[in-house]
Design an enzyme around this catalytic site. Structure first.
Site, PDB file in Angstrom:
ATOM      1  N   ASP A 189      37.768  39.947  29.807  1.00  0.00           N
ATOM      2  CA  ASP A 189      38.160  39.034  31.153  1.00  0.00           C
ATOM      3  C   ASP A 189      39.595  38.881  31.325  1.00  0.00           C
ATOM      4  O   ASP A 189      39.777  37.703  32.036  1.00  0.00           O
ATOM      5  CB  ASP A 189      37.435  37.788  31.187  1.00  0.00           C
ATOM      6  CG  ASP A 189      35.705  38.051  30.837  1.00  0.00           C
ATOM      7  OD1 ASP A 189      35.329  39.007  31.585  1.00  0.00           O
ATOM      8  OD2 ASP A 189      35.122  37.427  30.045  1.00  0.00           O
TER       9      ASP A 189
ATOM     10  N   ARG B 150      42.270  44.241  37.582  1.00  0.00           N
ATOM     11  CA  ARG B 150      43.324  44.075  38.685  1.00  0.00           C
ATOM     12  C   ARG B 150      44.554  44.855  38.313  1.00  0.00           C
ATOM     13  O   ARG B 150      45.399  45.172  39.161  1.00  0.00           O
ATOM     14  CB  ARG B 150      43.461  42.481  38.790  1.00  0.00           C
ATOM     15  CG  ARG B 150      44.600  41.780  38.625  1.00  0.00           C
ATOM     16  CD  ARG B 150      45.721  41.696  38.369  1.00  0.00           C
ATOM     17  NE  ARG B 150      46.739  40.897  39.311  1.00  0.00           N
ATOM     18  CZ  ARG B 150      47.132  41.697  40.174  1.00  0.00           C
ATOM     19  NH1 ARG B 150      47.275  42.671  40.267  1.00  0.00           N
ATOM     20  NH2 ARG B 150      48.015  40.976  41.050  1.00  0.00           N
TER      21      ARG B 150
ATOM     22  N   ALA C  15      29.886  44.058  31.003  1.00  0.00           N
ATOM     23  CA  ALA C  15      31.116  43.454  31.572  1.00  0.00           C
ATOM     24  C   ALA C  15      31.545  43.788  32.925  1.00  0.00           C
ATOM     25  O   ALA C  15      30.850  44.809  33.416  1.00  0.00           O
ATOM     26  CB  ALA C  15      32.176  43.037  30.332  1.00  0.00           C
TER      27      ALA C  15
ATOM     28  N   HIS D 102      34.667  44.172  35.529  1.00  0.00           N
ATOM     29  CA  HIS D 102      36.083  44.034  36.086  1.00  0.00           C
ATOM     30  C   HIS D 102      36.045  43.548  37.658  1.00  0.00           C
ATOM     31  O   HIS D 102      35.455  44.252  38.411  1.00  0.00           O
ATOM     32  CB  HIS D 102      36.889  45.280  36.218  1.00  0.00           C
ATOM     33  CG  HIS D 102      36.901  46.105  34.788  1.00  0.00           C
ATOM     34  ND1 HIS D 102      37.592  45.132  33.741  1.00  0.00           N
ATOM     35  CD2 HIS D 102      36.892  47.033  34.366  1.00  0.00           C
ATOM     36  CE1 HIS D 102      37.550  46.091  32.592  1.00  0.00           C
ATOM     37  NE2 HIS D 102      37.053  46.990  32.905  1.00  0.00           N
TER      38      HIS D 102
ATOM     39  N   PRO E 173      29.092  30.362  32.539  1.00  0.00           N
ATOM     40  CA  PRO E 173      30.546  29.378  32.659  1.00  0.00           C
ATOM     41  C   PRO E 173      31.327  30.116  31.044  1.00  0.00           C
ATOM     42  O   PRO E 173      30.461  30.128  30.136  1.00  0.00           O
ATOM     43  CB  PRO E 173      29.963  27.910  32.262  1.00  0.00           C
ATOM     44  CG  PRO E 173      28.516  27.864  32.501  1.00  0.00           C
ATOM     45  CD  PRO E 173      28.201  29.319  32.268  1.00  0.00           C
TER      46      PRO E 173
ATOM     47  N   ASP F   7      49.233  31.347  37.628  1.00  0.00           N
ATOM     48  CA  ASP F   7      49.113  30.658  38.597  1.00  0.00           C
ATOM     49  C   ASP F   7      48.207  29.521  38.480  1.00  0.00           C
ATOM     50  O   ASP F   7      48.150  28.313  38.943  1.00  0.00           O
ATOM     51  CB  ASP F   7      48.706  31.268  39.839  1.00  0.00           C
ATOM     52  CG  ASP F   7      47.443  32.223  39.784  1.00  0.00           C
ATOM     53  OD1 ASP F   7      47.383  32.933  38.789  1.00  0.00           O
ATOM     54  OD2 ASP F   7      46.583  31.896  40.678  1.00  0.00           O
TER      55      ASP F   7
ATOM     56  N   SER G  10      51.109  38.142  36.574  1.00  0.00           N
ATOM     57  CA  SER G  10      50.318  38.107  37.736  1.00  0.00           C
ATOM     58  C   SER G  10      50.224  36.785  38.244  1.00  0.00           C
ATOM     59  O   SER G  10      49.806  35.626  37.192  1.00  0.00           O
ATOM     60  CB  SER G  10      48.841  38.851  37.327  1.00  0.00           C
ATOM     61  OG  SER G  10      47.967  38.816  38.208  1.00  0.00           O
TER      62      SER G  10
HETATM   63  P1  GDP Z   1      38.445  42.105  33.550  1.00  0.00           P
HETATM   64  O1  GDP Z   1      37.205  42.327  33.024  1.00  0.00           O
HETATM   65  O2  GDP Z   1      39.655  42.201  32.327  1.00  0.00           O
HETATM   66  O3  GDP Z   1      39.042  43.121  34.734  1.00  0.00           O
HETATM   67  O4  GDP Z   1      38.764  40.681  33.989  1.00  0.00           O
HETATM   68  P2  GDP Z   1      37.870  39.946  34.990  1.00  0.00           P
HETATM   69  O5  GDP Z   1      37.601  40.657  36.402  1.00  0.00           O
HETATM   70  O6  GDP Z   1      36.390  39.654  34.428  1.00  0.00           O
HETATM   71  O7  GDP Z   1      38.221  38.477  35.109  1.00  0.00           O
HETATM   72  C1  GDP Z   1      39.548  38.552  35.795  1.00  0.00           C
HETATM   73  C2  GDP Z   1      39.250  37.555  37.049  1.00  0.00           C
HETATM   74  O8  GDP Z   1      40.570  36.851  37.414  1.00  0.00           O
HETATM   75  C3  GDP Z   1      38.911  38.226  38.157  1.00  0.00           C
HETATM   76  O9  GDP Z   1      38.085  37.380  39.016  1.00  0.00           O
HETATM   77  C4  GDP Z   1      40.366  38.445  38.955  1.00  0.00           C
HETATM   78  O10 GDP Z   1      40.207  38.618  40.277  1.00  0.00           O
HETATM   79  C5  GDP Z   1      41.063  37.212  38.559  1.00  0.00           C
HETATM   80  N1  GDP Z   1      42.487  37.523  38.549  1.00  0.00           N
HETATM   81  C6  GDP Z   1      43.077  38.559  37.948  1.00  0.00           C
HETATM   82  N2  GDP Z   1      44.551  38.348  37.891  1.00  0.00           N
HETATM   83  C7  GDP Z   1      44.573  36.823  38.431  1.00  0.00           C
HETATM   84  C8  GDP Z   1      45.796  36.128  38.444  1.00  0.00           C
HETATM   85  O11 GDP Z   1      46.899  36.457  38.231  1.00  0.00           O
HETATM   86  N3  GDP Z   1      45.549  34.896  39.137  1.00  0.00           N
HETATM   87  C9  GDP Z   1      44.177  34.371  39.644  1.00  0.00           C
HETATM   88  N4  GDP Z   1      44.326  33.438  40.167  1.00  0.00           N
HETATM   89  N5  GDP Z   1      43.104  35.341  39.420  1.00  0.00           N
HETATM   90  C10 GDP Z   1      43.384  36.486  38.701  1.00  0.00           C
END
Ligand code: GDP
Length: 425
Positions: free
Chosen positions: A13, A18, A39, A41, A305, A334, A413
């Site tokens: 996560d 992204r 999981a 993305h 959660p 951020d 990011s």
């Molecule tokens: P992944 O499985 O590694 O792709 O991660 P997830 O998708 O489960 O979790 C990442 C979450 O953080 C997603 O809801 C993204 O849209 C969000 N996200 C990714 N990069 C950023 C960021 O730089 N800032 C914020 N606020 N949200 C982000």
């Protein structure tokens, strides 16, 4: 740009989806090489907001070929549901932009049942499985008790093979767990309603990839979860059942001869963890709730959660080492903007001594976090697009992490959108 793997450095996560969505612009092929639909993305781009589980994140880019490699847990039912969902939002998925390896094993209907039955048997000793059948699937794969996607092209053989597997699996279902046995009728329904839908996408992707490699195509390997969930290098037994490390990408993708030139490790600016197991830097109470809310830390697949904490330098450095990361994308900076001072887990205390070495999994239970604080920046940084746009305190935080984990942070990011990124190279 040469071949690249995008991998998670921590517990998953981290925001890999992204980063893949952003970087697919530079690649011709995106391959998922391990894991299944357990999981998610999350990708936000001009086409909308998507929670991908099995589909590679390059699916939104025109001209990119997306491949599900032999290393994934291919759940035909869930994949077809996910494909329909993405297609309903105007994204084209055809056998030209999605290919499924004929050597990928199919996650069979009983794998999900077994996951649920085993978690119920374990009761309060459970591992926190997402109950998507991943552990039973991989155990059966290594016992050679699964069906390959390519067997869908041999219907008579397929039914006979499934009948044999069913006879074997029914022994476990009925005698060990006292559950209902499977029938061929149920399996025929599964073949007709799910497998037949994904069959047009199944092909010899190994051959296709070798040709693509010879033609100099640029390949992006997309991992699921993170270093600490790796079956061999993670926090056993609270890992997933596949290898999440970049070293496995060539094997699980269908291109064992691939050389990976660049490994982009994705690190979140703080820590999160889903499920059970040791989580040394864990925060509790109001402090945790505030961070969880700020980062919207609820599971993409389960809505659970997530456990949260400050960035863990010990675990992150270990993650960087086992991934052999060449550069880092630091995400969600951020989210920390609300904090007056930013906690960082700079070391562990174990047996009365301070250490910066990641311990053996069993010893993690006794490790205590050493916390230091950095100045907060207390302003909105989501509009920053260059390094200089970031306030001094944010730059100091990033520079500290970079030094402490021993790998350059080339992407920062500051939001979930494709363009909310600072590129430092
Ligand atoms: P992944 O499985 O590694 O792709 O991660 P997830 O998708 O489960 O979790 C990442 C979450 O953080 C997603 O809801 C993204 O849209 C969000 N996200 C990714 N990069 C950023 C960021 O730089 N800032 C914020 N606020 N949200 C982000």
């Amino acid at each position: 740009m040469a071949n690249c793997a995008i991998v998670g450095i921590n517990w998953g996560d981290e925001g890999k989806g992204r980063m893949v969505d952003l970087l697919t612009e530079n690649y011709d092929v995106v391959i998922r090489f391990q894991g299944g639909g357990n999981a998610g993305h999350t990708v936000v781009n001009e086409k909308g907001k998507f929670a991908l589980h099995l589909l590679p994140s390059g699916i939104f880019r025109d001209g990119v070929v997306n491949i599900l490699g032999n290393g994934v847990a291919l759940d035909p039912e869930n994949l077809w549901t996910e494909m329909q969902d993405v297609m309903s939002k105007g994204v084209a998925i055809t056998p030209d932009n999605l290919m499924i390896s004929d050597r990928a094993s199919l996650l069979l209907p009983w794998h999900r049942d077994l996951d649920g039955l085993e978690e119920a048997r374990l009761a309060d000793k459970k591992f926190g499985s997402t109950k998507q059948g991943i552990a039973p699937f991989y155990s059966d794969k290594y016992q050679k008790k699964t069906v390959l996607a390519g067997e869908l092209f041999y219907p008579e053989h397929l039914r006979a093979h499934l009948a044999d597997l069913m006879e074997w699996k029914n022994l476990t279902l009925t005698r060990v767990y006292g559950a209902e046995p499977y029938t061929m009728e149920t399996l025929d329904k599964w073949i007709n309603e799910s497998c037949e839908m994904i069959k047009p996408y199944v092909r010899d992707t190994g051959h296709w990839l070798r040709e693509a490699q010879a033609a100099g195509k640029r390949i992006l390997f997309e991992a699921q979860l993170g270093s600490l969930r790796d079956l061999d290098y993670g926090i056993h037994p609270y890992t997933t059942s596949s290898n999440t490390t970049a070293a496995f990408a060539p094997v699980g993708s269908g291109l064992p001869s691939a050389r990976i030139d660049d490994v982009i490790g994705v690190v979140k600016a703080y820590s999160t963890c889903v499920g059970e197991g040791p989580f040394v830097c864990e925060m509790f109470g109001d402090e945790a709730e505030e961070l969880r809310k700020a980062g919207q830390e609820y599971g993409a697949k389960t809505g659970r959660p997530r456990r949260v904490g400050p960035i863990d330098i010990v675990a992150t450095r270990y993650g960087v080492e086992v991934q052999a990361a060449t550069e880092i994308a630091l995400t969600k900076l951020d989210v920390l903007s609300y904090m007056d001072r930013i906690p960082v887990c700079t070391g562990y205390e174990l047996d009365g001594k301070q250490t910066d070495r990641f311990p053996f999994p069993v010893a993690l239970a006794d490790a205590k976090p050493v916390i230091e604080y950095f100045d907060g920046w207390k302003c909105d940084i989501s509009g920053a697009r260059t390094w200089e746009d970031l306030p001094r305190a944010a730059r100091d935080y990033v520079t500290y992490i970079e030094k402490a984990i021993g790998c350059p942070i080339t992407y920062v990011s500051v939001g979930p959108e494709r363009e909310s990124i600072i590129i430092r190279k």
